[in-house]
Design a protein around this motif. Structure first.
Motif: not given
Length: 155
Positions: A150-153, A95-97, A116-120, A60-63
């Motif tokens: 992180t950015h939740h997709l 991926y979700k995150i 760009n939509g990411f949060i700490k 679920t997570e891509l970095e």
């Protein structure tokens, strides 16, 4: 993306360390992730102008392990083009995150990711102290902690 092309680097292609080193301090640090990452290049007509390394963390997570733009193309929206591509790739692969880490002294990078939509979402204490042999400085401060964003997709 007029005048630009975006491509996944072939596994047997030469690793563009000269680009990756724009965003990471040592070849050794890059080698810890690059062989488990997909590497993407953004080209203009004559040269590679940016690189992005994406690594699967879980189903679920891509970095984003590395994202870098050559000096002459900075502040022209290229980083945001890459961020949008990363989000597109993540969504296409279910991926979700999407996560990224950067130094606590990387004020400009943190602002860029937030824009760009990411949060700490976390801090890895002493990451740069424990993972690099020599102290690294940015903006006149020693890099210590990694800030995770992180950015939740959404579908």
């Amino acid at each position: 993306m007029e005048n630009f092309s975006f491509s996944l680097l072939n596994l047997d292609a030469e690793i563009p360390y000269h680009l990756l080193l724009l965003a990471d301090e040592t070849k050794e640090a890059i080698d810890r992730y690059i062989f488990n990452a997909d590497l993407y290049l953004l080209h203009d007509v004559s040269e590679n102008i940016a690189v992005m390394a994406l690594c699967k963390i879980s189903d679920t997570e891509l970095e984003i392990k590395n994202i870098a733009v050559i000096e002459s193309y900075r502040s022209k929206g290229i980083g945001s083009i890459l961020m949008n591509k990363a989000k597109e790739i993540a969504k296409e692969n279910h991926y979700k995150i999407l996560t990224v880490g950067t130094s606590d002294t990387g004020f400009q990078q943190i602002r860029f990711y937030e824009k760009n939509g990411f949060i700490k979402s976390g801090v890895l204490k002493d990451f740069f102290i424990e993972n690099y042999p020599d102290p690294i400085y940015e903006n006149g401060l020693q890099m210590r902690d990694m800030v995770v964003l992180t950015h939740h997709l959404t579908e």
